[in-house]
Design a protein around this motif. Structure first.
Motif, PDB file in Angstrom:
ATOM      1  N   GLY A 223       0.828  -1.197   0.000  1.00 49.68           N
ATOM      2  CA  GLY A 223       0.000   0.000   0.000  1.00 49.68           C
ATOM      3  C   GLY A 223       0.865   1.251   0.000  1.00 49.68           C
ATOM      4  O   GLY A 223       2.072   1.193  -0.209  1.00 49.68           O
ATOM      5  N   LYS A 224       0.247   2.390   0.246  1.00 54.26           N
ATOM      6  CA  LYS A 224       0.964   3.669   0.240  1.00 54.26           C
ATOM      7  C   LYS A 224       1.853   3.769   1.470  1.00 54.26           C
ATOM      8  O   LYS A 224       1.465   3.376   2.565  1.00 54.26           O
ATOM      9  N   VAL A 225       3.053   4.289   1.270  1.00 56.19           N
ATOM     10  CA  VAL A 225       4.041   4.395   2.343  1.00 56.19           C
ATOM     11  C   VAL A 225       4.353   5.859   2.610  1.00 56.19           C
ATOM     12  O   VAL A 225       4.517   6.646   1.675  1.00 56.19           O
ATOM     13  N   TYR A 226       4.424   6.205   3.881  1.00 52.14           N
ATOM     14  CA  TYR A 226       4.781   7.567   4.276  1.00 52.14           C
ATOM     15  C   TYR A 226       6.075   7.533   5.093  1.00 52.14           C
ATOM     16  O   TYR A 226       6.219   6.721   6.013  1.00 52.14           O
ATOM     17  N   ASN A 227       6.986   8.435   4.761  1.00 50.58           N
ATOM     18  CA  ASN A 227       8.231   8.548   5.504  1.00 50.58           C
ATOM     19  C   ASN A 227       7.957   8.795   6.983  1.00 50.58           C
ATOM     20  O   ASN A 227       8.653   8.270   7.862  1.00 50.58           O
ATOM     21  N   SER A 228       6.927   9.597   7.265  1.00 51.44           N
ATOM     22  CA  SER A 228       6.605   9.954   8.649  1.00 51.44           C
ATOM     23  C   SER A 228       6.186   8.745   9.474  1.00 51.44           C
ATOM     24  O   SER A 228       6.442   8.696  10.686  1.00 51.44           O
ATOM     25  N   THR A 229       5.545   7.774   8.843  1.00 52.72           N
ATOM     26  CA  THR A 229       5.104   6.580   9.567  1.00 52.72           C
ATOM     27  C   THR A 229       6.296   5.838  10.165  1.00 52.72           C
ATOM     28  O   THR A 229       6.297   5.481  11.356  1.00 52.72           O
ATOM     29  N   ILE A 230       7.310   5.590   9.354  1.00 55.95           N
ATOM     30  CA  ILE A 230       8.489   4.855   9.825  1.00 55.95           C
ATOM     31  C   ILE A 230       9.295   5.717  10.791  1.00 55.95           C
ATOM     32  O   ILE A 230       9.836   5.212  11.785  1.00 55.95           O
ATOM     33  N   ASN A 231       9.362   7.028  10.544  1.00 53.72           N
ATOM     34  CA  ASN A 231      10.067   7.914  11.471  1.00 53.72           C
ATOM     35  C   ASN A 231       9.416   7.913  12.847  1.00 53.72           C
ATOM     36  O   ASN A 231      10.106   7.970  13.873  1.00 53.72           O
ATOM     37  N   ASN A 232       8.090   7.839  12.881  1.00 50.82           N
ATOM     38  CA  ASN A 232       7.371   7.804  14.159  1.00 50.82           C
ATOM     39  C   ASN A 232       7.654   6.501  14.906  1.00 50.82           C
ATOM     40  O   ASN A 232       7.807   6.501  16.137  1.00 50.82           O
ATOM     41  N   ILE A 233       7.707   5.390  14.178  1.00 52.38           N
ATOM     42  CA  ILE A 233       8.035   4.106  14.801  1.00 52.38           C
ATOM     43  C   ILE A 233       9.437   4.160  15.392  1.00 52.38           C
ATOM     44  O   ILE A 233       9.671   3.745  16.534  1.00 52.38           O
ATOM     45  N   LEU A 234      10.376   4.698  14.611  1.00 50.78           N
ATOM     46  CA  LEU A 234      11.759   4.807  15.072  1.00 50.78           C
ATOM     47  C   LEU A 234      11.856   5.727  16.285  1.00 50.78           C
ATOM     48  O   LEU A 234      12.583   5.433  17.247  1.00 50.78           O
ATOM     49  N   ALA A 235      11.113   6.836  16.261  1.00 53.56           N
ATOM     50  CA  ALA A 235      11.136   7.788  17.376  1.00 53.56           C
ATOM     51  C   ALA A 235      10.649   7.136  18.665  1.00 53.56           C
ATOM     52  O   ALA A 235      11.208   7.374  19.751  1.00 53.56           O
ATOM     53  N   ASP A 242      15.851   5.419  25.556  1.00 54.09           N
ATOM     54  CA  ASP A 242      16.514   6.634  26.038  1.00 54.09           C
ATOM     55  C   ASP A 242      17.778   6.965  25.257  1.00 54.09           C
ATOM     56  O   ASP A 242      18.859   7.143  25.820  1.00 54.09           O
ATOM     57  N   VAL A 243      17.628   7.056  23.919  1.00 56.32           N
ATOM     58  CA  VAL A 243      18.719   7.530  23.068  1.00 56.32           C
ATOM     59  C   VAL A 243      18.182   8.718  22.272  1.00 56.32           C
ATOM     60  O   VAL A 243      16.967   8.912  22.180  1.00 56.32           O
ATOM     61  N   PRO A 244      19.064   9.556  21.704  1.00 58.38           N
ATOM     62  CA  PRO A 244      18.592  10.700  20.913  1.00 58.38           C
ATOM     63  C   PRO A 244      17.639  10.260  19.803  1.00 58.38           C
ATOM     64  O   PRO A 244      17.844   9.222  19.165  1.00 58.38           O
ATOM     65  N   ILE A 245      16.601  11.035  19.584  1.00 56.40           N
ATOM     66  CA  ILE A 245      15.619  10.714  18.544  1.00 56.40           C
ATOM     67  C   ILE A 245      16.191  11.098  17.188  1.00 56.40           C
ATOM     68  O   ILE A 245      16.538  12.268  16.957  1.00 56.40           O
ATOM     69  N   ILE A 246      16.297  10.138  16.295  1.00 56.61           N
ATOM     70  CA  ILE A 246      16.789  10.385  14.941  1.00 56.61           C
ATOM     71  C   ILE A 246      15.749   9.906  13.936  1.00 56.61           C
ATOM     72  O   ILE A 246      14.788   9.213  14.291  1.00 56.61           O
ATOM     73  N   SER A 247      15.938  10.267  12.706  1.00 58.15           N
ATOM     74  CA  SER A 247      15.051   9.838  11.621  1.00 58.15           C
ATOM     75  C   SER A 247      15.626   8.602  10.945  1.00 58.15           C
ATOM     76  O   SER A 247      16.742   8.170  11.245  1.00 58.15           O
ATOM     77  N   ILE A 248      14.861   8.050  10.012  1.00 63.58           N
ATOM     78  CA  ILE A 248      15.364   6.927   9.221  1.00 63.58           C
ATOM     79  C   ILE A 248      16.630   7.346   8.478  1.00 63.58           C
ATOM     80  O   ILE A 248      17.591   6.582   8.388  1.00 63.58           O
ATOM     81  N   HIS A 249      16.650   8.573   7.953  1.00 69.47           N
ATOM     82  CA  HIS A 249      17.863   9.044   7.278  1.00 69.47           C
ATOM     83  C   HIS A 249      19.007   9.161   8.283  1.00 69.47           C
ATOM     84  O   HIS A 249      20.175   9.017   7.914  1.00 69.47           O
ATOM     85  N   GLY A 250      18.667   9.400   9.542  1.00 65.99           N
ATOM     86  CA  GLY A 250      19.681   9.440  10.585  1.00 65.99           C
ATOM     87  C   GLY A 250      20.364   8.094  10.776  1.00 65.99           C
ATOM     88  O   GLY A 250      21.527   8.037  11.210  1.00 65.99           O
ATOM     89  N   LEU A 251      19.667   7.002  10.456  1.00 65.99           N
ATOM     90  CA  LEU A 251      20.292   5.672  10.514  1.00 65.99           C
ATOM     91  C   LEU A 251      21.378   5.558   9.449  1.00 65.99           C
ATOM     92  O   LEU A 251      22.392   4.887   9.660  1.00 65.99           O
ATOM     93  N   ARG A 252      21.164   6.206   8.307  1.00 64.18           N
ATOM     94  CA  ARG A 252      22.187   6.229   7.251  1.00 64.18           C
ATOM     95  C   ARG A 252      23.421   6.983   7.753  1.00 64.18           C
ATOM     96  O   ARG A 252      24.553   6.519   7.559  1.00 64.18           O
ATOM     97  N   HIS A 253      23.200   8.124   8.417  1.00 64.40           N
ATOM     98  CA  HIS A 253      24.313   8.875   8.999  1.00 64.40           C
ATOM     99  C   HIS A 253      25.013   8.044  10.071  1.00 64.40           C
ATOM    100  O   HIS A 253      26.247   8.061  10.178  1.00 64.40           O
TER     101      HIS A 253
END
Length: 308
Positions: A223-235, A242-253
């Motif tokens: 189905g349709k995928v939203y970047n925000s959905t996965i970022n919210n799960i990661l957050a 208790d680690v700094p909140i990063i985005s999915i792109h932050g995992l690449r960094h």
């Protein structure tokens, strides 16, 4: 020369026609959107500016007005997007001299940057709390991005066929157009087409996970995928452990930073990330490289002090 354009026409009309002729269809949609945004700012800041009135002073004023709302790097990008069109206008005789010469780039003070990556200990805490069951879920997606450093759109496009479990490699050769309803798209650039080595643990996990899935269909798309959905799960996971909140792109960094700290060469990191050049890697991870250089200086001094 562009159609029906002379030096008495409004500059934003010239620029609109220029990006339509020279950029439309030649660049990715996301880059084209940036050119259109530049056009909108020209219309806002200099609606009455004529092509022939573009001098060093009027151009500098345009940059200064833009810089009041943007950071210096964003103003630099604005300057680069304008410069190509203006130099063409100079070549066509619509503008007498190059007004972009010696332009001064200003901008607002940059905002305090959010933490973009985790250290090794923080990443271990995060990954050890993922819910990695027998079925495909977004937790598996998080693990895959963390261990490969893929871009979000690249990871969405991965199919079972892209894994070579015998050679412990993963082929990255396409992206998923999640912003426009789905479908495969080319990678960001030719350098982004690559094969990367993956660890034996990930091989065992994904060989089991995808064995009954269609070979040529994306593993994670239903189905349709939203970047925000996965970022919210990661957050949520970041908060939980208790680690700094990063985005999915932050995992690449995070992936790239850990490789650099481990002593992997910039050239190898650039190739693994699919960067078009090592310069991109150096600019993106300058903070990490500078920290490593400081450690190298300490090491050199300790080595020299031991010499008699």
């Amino acid at each position: 020369m562009l159609n029906n354009i002379d030096n008495t026409d409004l500059f934003y009309n010239y620029y609109a026609q220029w990006i339509e002729i020279y950029k439309e269809g030649a660049i990715r949609k996301v880059t084209m959107d940036k050119y259109r945004l530049t056009l909108a700012w020209i219309q806002k800041l200099a609606p009455d500016l004529k092509v022939g009135d573009m001098t060093r002073i009027t151009y500098q004023k345009l940059l200064n007005d833009y810089a009041e709302f943007h950071e210096r790097q964003t103003t630099m990008d604005f300057h680069h997007q304008l410069k190509g069109a203006i130099l063409d206008a100079v070549d066509e005789g619509l503008i007498e001299r190059d007004p972009t010469r010696k332009a001064i780039i200003k901008g607002k003070n940059p905002k305090k940057k959010k933490i973009k990556y985790l250290n090794q200990f923080e990443l271990h805490k995060l990954l050890s709390n993922l819910n990695l069951g027998q079925e495909v879920n977004w937790d598996w997606f998080i693990l895959l991005v963390a261990k490969t450093g893929m871009r979000f759109s690249e990871a969405l496009a991965i199919t079972p066929r892209d894994f070579d479990f015998t050679k412990q490699s993963l082929s990255i050769n396409k992206t998923w157009d999640y912003k426009n309803g789905g479908g495969y798209m080319p990678t960001k650039n030719q350098s982004s087409v690559r094969k990367i080595q993956i660890d034996w643990q990930l091989i065992i996990q994904f060989s089991t996970l995808v064995k009954d899935l269609p070979e040529d269909e994306p593993i994670f798309i239903s189905g349709k995928v939203y970047n925000s959905t996965i970022n919210n799960i990661l957050a949520r996971y970041c908060k939980k452990v208790d680690v700094p909140i990063i985005s999915i792109h932050g995992l690449r960094h995070t992936h790239a930073s850990l490789l650099l700290f481990a002593g992997v060469s910039i050239a190898s990191v650039a190739q693994r990330l699919g960067h078009s050049s090592m310069t991109t890697t150096q600019k993106t991870y300058l903070h990490v490289i500078q920290e490593l250089e400081s450690k190298d200086v300490d090491l050199v001094m300790r080595s020299l002090s031991s010499l008699n």
